[in-house]
Design an enzyme around this catalytic site. Structure first.
Site, PDB file in Angstrom:
ATOM      1  N   CYS A  31      58.434  40.667 -41.518  1.00 15.22           N
ATOM      2  CA  CYS A  31      57.239  41.508 -41.520  1.00 15.22           C
ATOM      3  C   CYS A  31      57.581  42.826 -40.839  1.00 15.22           C
ATOM      4  CB  CYS A  31      56.115  40.785 -40.784  1.00 15.22           C
ATOM      5  SG  CYS A  31      54.639  41.786 -40.633  1.00 15.22           S
TER       6      CYS A  31
ATOM      7  N   HIS B  68      59.943  31.571 -39.976  1.00 15.72           N
ATOM      8  CA  HIS B  68      61.037  32.536 -40.097  1.00 15.72           C
ATOM      9  C   HIS B  68      62.192  31.946 -39.287  1.00 15.72           C
ATOM     10  CE1 HIS B  68      59.064  35.854 -42.271  1.00 15.72           C
ATOM     11  NE2 HIS B  68      57.993  35.192 -41.896  1.00 15.72           N
TER      12      HIS B  68
ATOM     13  N   HIS C 141      55.173  27.697 -41.840  1.00 15.89           N
ATOM     14  CA  HIS C 141      55.804  28.935 -42.333  1.00 15.89           C
ATOM     15  C   HIS C 141      56.751  29.423 -41.237  1.00 15.89           C
ATOM     16  CE1 HIS C 141      55.329  32.952 -44.529  1.00 15.89           C
ATOM     17  NE2 HIS C 141      55.753  33.375 -43.343  1.00 15.89           N
TER      18      HIS C 141
ATOM     19  N   ASN D   6      62.558  34.366 -43.907  1.00 14.91           N
ATOM     20  CA  ASN D   6      61.981  33.017 -43.932  1.00 14.91           C
ATOM     21  C   ASN D   6      63.118  32.018 -44.048  1.00 14.91           C
ATOM     22  OD1 ASN D   6      59.905  34.881 -45.604  1.00 14.91           O
ATOM     23  ND2 ASN D   6      58.805  33.247 -44.580  1.00 14.91           N
TER      24      ASN D   6
ATOM     25  N   ARG E 114      56.867  37.926 -52.101  1.00 14.81           N
ATOM     26  CA  ARG E 114      55.969  38.694 -51.223  1.00 14.81           C
ATOM     27  C   ARG E 114      56.599  38.895 -49.834  1.00 14.81           C
ATOM     28  NH1 ARG E 114      53.892  38.239 -46.268  1.00 14.81           N
ATOM     29  NH2 ARG E 114      53.583  36.022 -46.640  1.00 14.81           N
ATOM     30  N   ASP E 115      56.751  37.815 -49.074  1.00 15.23           N
ATOM     31  CA  ASP E 115      57.274  37.948 -47.704  1.00 15.23           C
ATOM     32  C   ASP E 115      58.728  38.425 -47.748  1.00 15.23           C
ATOM     33  OD1 ASP E 115      57.558  37.727 -44.954  1.00 15.23           O
ATOM     34  OD2 ASP E 115      56.747  35.713 -44.843  1.00 15.23           O
TER      35      ASP E 115
HETATM   36  P1  HMG Z   1      43.352  50.615 -42.535  1.00 15.96           P
HETATM   37  O1  HMG Z   1      44.125  51.884 -42.567  1.00 15.96           O
HETATM   38  O2  HMG Z   1      42.736  50.194 -41.253  1.00 15.96           O
HETATM   39  O3  HMG Z   1      42.272  50.516 -43.711  1.00 15.96           O
HETATM   40  O4  HMG Z   1      44.327  49.477 -43.048  1.00 15.96           O
HETATM   41  P2  HMG Z   1      41.080  51.365 -44.150  1.00 15.96           P
HETATM   42  O5  HMG Z   1      40.054  50.400 -44.667  1.00 15.96           O
HETATM   43  O6  HMG Z   1      40.694  52.363 -43.094  1.00 15.96           O
HETATM   44  O7  HMG Z   1      41.691  52.149 -45.405  1.00 15.96           O
HETATM   45  C1  HMG Z   1      42.716  53.102 -45.276  1.00 15.96           C
HETATM   46  C2  HMG Z   1      43.314  53.386 -46.633  1.00 15.96           C
HETATM   47  O8  HMG Z   1      43.882  52.197 -47.181  1.00 15.96           O
HETATM   48  C3  HMG Z   1      42.298  53.862 -47.653  1.00 15.96           C
HETATM   49  O9  HMG Z   1      42.969  54.719 -48.558  1.00 15.96           O
HETATM   50  C4  HMG Z   1      41.925  52.589 -48.379  1.00 15.96           C
HETATM   51  O10 HMG Z   1      41.450  52.822 -49.688  1.00 15.96           O
HETATM   52  C5  HMG Z   1      43.269  51.894 -48.439  1.00 15.96           C
HETATM   53  P3  HMG Z   1      42.959  56.307 -48.369  1.00 15.96           P
HETATM   54  O11 HMG Z   1      41.502  56.676 -48.359  1.00 15.96           O
HETATM   55  O12 HMG Z   1      43.626  56.599 -47.050  1.00 15.96           O
HETATM   56  O13 HMG Z   1      43.733  56.810 -49.547  1.00 15.96           O
HETATM   57  N1  HMG Z   1      43.151  50.433 -48.548  1.00 15.96           N
HETATM   58  C6  HMG Z   1      43.832  49.725 -49.457  1.00 15.96           C
HETATM   59  N2  HMG Z   1      44.701  50.072 -50.417  1.00 15.96           N
HETATM   60  C7  HMG Z   1      45.213  49.079 -51.155  1.00 15.96           C
HETATM   61  N3  HMG Z   1      44.927  47.774 -50.974  1.00 15.96           N
HETATM   62  C8  HMG Z   1      44.051  47.392 -50.043  1.00 15.96           C
HETATM   63  C9  HMG Z   1      43.468  48.388 -49.225  1.00 15.96           C
HETATM   64  N4  HMG Z   1      42.600  48.347 -48.197  1.00 15.96           N
HETATM   65  C10 HMG Z   1      42.419  49.615 -47.809  1.00 15.96           C
HETATM   66  N5  HMG Z   1      43.769  46.096 -49.885  1.00 15.96           N
HETATM   67  C11 HMG Z   1      44.785  47.352 -44.082  1.00 15.96           C
HETATM   68  C12 HMG Z   1      43.881  48.136 -43.137  1.00 15.96           C
HETATM   69  C13 HMG Z   1      44.490  45.892 -43.907  1.00 15.96           C
HETATM   70  C14 HMG Z   1      44.490  47.771 -45.510  1.00 15.96           C
HETATM   71  C15 HMG Z   1      46.251  47.689 -43.728  1.00 15.96           C
HETATM   72  O14 HMG Z   1      46.405  47.448 -42.367  1.00 15.96           O
HETATM   73  C16 HMG Z   1      47.197  46.844 -44.495  1.00 15.96           C
HETATM   74  O15 HMG Z   1      47.347  46.994 -45.695  1.00 15.96           O
HETATM   75  N6  HMG Z   1      47.885  45.947 -43.813  1.00 15.96           N
HETATM   76  C17 HMG Z   1      48.778  45.005 -44.475  1.00 15.96           C
HETATM   77  C18 HMG Z   1      49.943  44.717 -43.643  1.00 15.96           C
HETATM   78  C19 HMG Z   1      50.793  43.707 -44.328  1.00 15.96           C
HETATM   79  O16 HMG Z   1      50.780  43.547 -45.539  1.00 15.96           O
HETATM   80  N7  HMG Z   1      51.589  42.989 -43.514  1.00 15.96           N
HETATM   81  C20 HMG Z   1      52.490  41.978 -44.007  1.00 15.96           C
HETATM   82  C21 HMG Z   1      51.798  40.758 -44.506  1.00 15.96           C
HETATM   83  S1  HMG Z   1      51.370  39.621 -43.209  1.00 15.96           S
HETATM   84  C22 HMG Z   1      52.837  38.779 -42.902  1.00 15.96           C
HETATM   85  O17 HMG Z   1      53.886  39.137 -43.385  1.00 15.96           O
HETATM   86  C23 HMG Z   1      52.819  37.540 -42.057  1.00 15.96           C
HETATM   87  C24 HMG Z   1      52.906  36.254 -42.895  1.00 15.96           C
HETATM   88  O18 HMG Z   1      54.097  36.233 -43.668  1.00 15.96           O
HETATM   89  C25 HMG Z   1      52.873  35.017 -41.988  1.00 15.96           C
HETATM   90  C26 HMG Z   1      53.880  35.108 -40.838  1.00 15.96           C
HETATM   91  O19 HMG Z   1      55.085  35.240 -41.103  1.00 15.96           O
HETATM   92  O20 HMG Z   1      53.413  35.068 -39.703  1.00 15.96           O
HETATM   93  C27 HMG Z   1      51.713  36.142 -43.874  1.00 15.96           C
HETATM   94 MG    MG Z   2      56.025  35.554 -42.969  1.00 19.49          MG
END
Ligand code: HMG
Ligand code: MG
Length: 297
Positions: free
Chosen positions: A252, A221, A219, A261, A27-28
């Site tokens: 990210c 990086h 966690h 990581n 994933r990450d």
């Molecule tokens: P948004 O644009 O504000 O959401 O995104 P929305 O509710 O307005 O929906 C917009 C569109 O997204 C719609 O589709 C929804 O259906 C769709 P459209 O009508 O435009 O075709 N949608 C989805 N589609 C699939 N799966 C879903 C979903 N939800 C809505 N779950 C949202 C808000 C949270 C969805 C967006 O900002 C997002 O997906 N963000 C994810 C970002 C991400 O994955 N970042 C990396 C992970 S975190 C990380 O890496 C840190 C970590 O490793 C720890 C660390 O290192 O610190 C964990």
């Molecule tokens: Mg991370």
């Protein structure tokens, strides 16, 4: 072999006899990679990681494919991997929509996420910290109905790519909210790898004055090569769960400057040096790391 440590005036626990590793490579590790990685390669990568006997594997995320195109095949990957009943398979979910997809894909463990920095929260999930916790609250009834095991990430615990250093006191109220929502384990994220060992100690002292160390994972990086030292500090403070990625891939897309990581391979080596058990089959881990490297530039 038991080792006791004293840091400053604080009496610390001895190093643990064993730790668990949460493998976040699928994933990450993959979410930030631009070139398309074939779905079959991801499946093979995860299957070899299963053969390596990691305690937990974060398989993918059910987030918007517009935000993270690399993991748009979350459903297919989840359907096709071979699951080992001794390993926890986890999917990252940002909201009820993602959670429902994870349930359809047969997960009994999910990871939710929030942040300690408002700007990072906005860039990463398009909402404030409060709203990201509200999204988790919206999932609470489903956690209970489906008897899910829930882990939560707090990103940018020590530093944010947009806001700089995060005060150590920021994180405790977020932790309180997450535990109230039924989260079992919280993973404290050093998203851009900036935390020093002194920073880690300062934050852990605050958190562990309120909560048991066994409720946390770390966690890191590894942007500035601080991660291994910080893991040692975590162990000295009684933490026994650490996130890492095979081959040290990761980052990210919404955290500029973040590198991979800490590699699972390095964590295992550290554990060997310290006489700490991980239960991981090194040859298989190395096979998984090599496989995924062949798909990266
Ligand atoms: P948004 O644009 O504000 O959401 O995104 P929305 O509710 O307005 O929906 C917009 C569109 O997204 C719609 O589709 C929804 O259906 C769709 P459209 O009508 O435009 O075709 N949608 C989805 N589609 C699939 N799966 C879903 C979903 N939800 C809505 N779950 C949202 C808000 C949270 C969805 C967006 O900002 C997002 O997906 N963000 C994810 C970002 C991400 O994955 N970042 C990396 C992970 S975190 C990380 O890496 C840190 C970590 O490793 C720890 C660390 O290192 O610190 C964990
Ligand atoms: Mg991370």
């Amino acid at each position: 072999m038991k080792k006791d440590f004293l840091i400053g005036q604080n009496k610390l626990s001895s190093l643990p006899p064993a730790i668990r590793i949460v493998e976040v490579g699928p994933r990450d590790g993959l979410q930030n990679i631009d070139q398309h990685i074939p779905t079959n390669a991801k499946i093979q990568f995860i299957n070899i990681l299963s053969d390596a006997k990691l305690s937990e594997i974060e398989v993918t995320s059910f987030v918007s494919p517009k935000w993270i195109p690399q993991l748009a095949d979350a459903q297919e990957v989840s359907d096709k991997i071979i699951r080992d009943s001794h390993i926890i398979y986890t999917a990252l979910v940002p909201n009820v929509y993602g959670l429902d997809m994870a349930l359809d894909a047969d997960y009994s463990s999910v990871a939710v996420f929030t942040a300690a920095s408002e700007t990072f929260s906005l860039k990463n999930t398009n909402c404030s910290i409060t709203d990201s916790i509200k999204r988790i609250e919206d999932m609470k009834s489903s956690f209970q109905e489906n008897s899910l095991r829930v882990r939560a990430y707090i990103s940018t615990v020590w530093a944010c790519p947009y806001e700089g250093n995060i005060p150590a006191e920021t994180v405790l109220p977020i932790i309180n909210s997450l535990f109230e929502l039924g989260v079992e384990e919280i993973s404290l994220g050093d998203t851009i790898g900036k935390a020093t060992s002194e920073d880690v100690k300062k934050t852990l002292k605050i958190i562990l004055s309120e909560y048991n160390a066994n409720r946390f994972s770390l966690h890191f990086h590894d942007t500035y090569n601080h991660a291994l030292e910080n893991i040692k500090v975590g162990m000295e403070y009684g933490i026994t769960s650490f996130d890492s990625s095979a081959g040290g891939i990761g980052g990210c897309p919404f955290a500029p400057g973040a590198s991979g990581n800490i590699s699972t391979d390095s964590v295992i080596k550290l554990c060997q040096e310290l006489g700490i058990k991980t239960g991981i089959k090194e040859k298989k881990l190395s096979e998984a790391s090599k496989l995924i490297q062949t798909y990266l530039n």
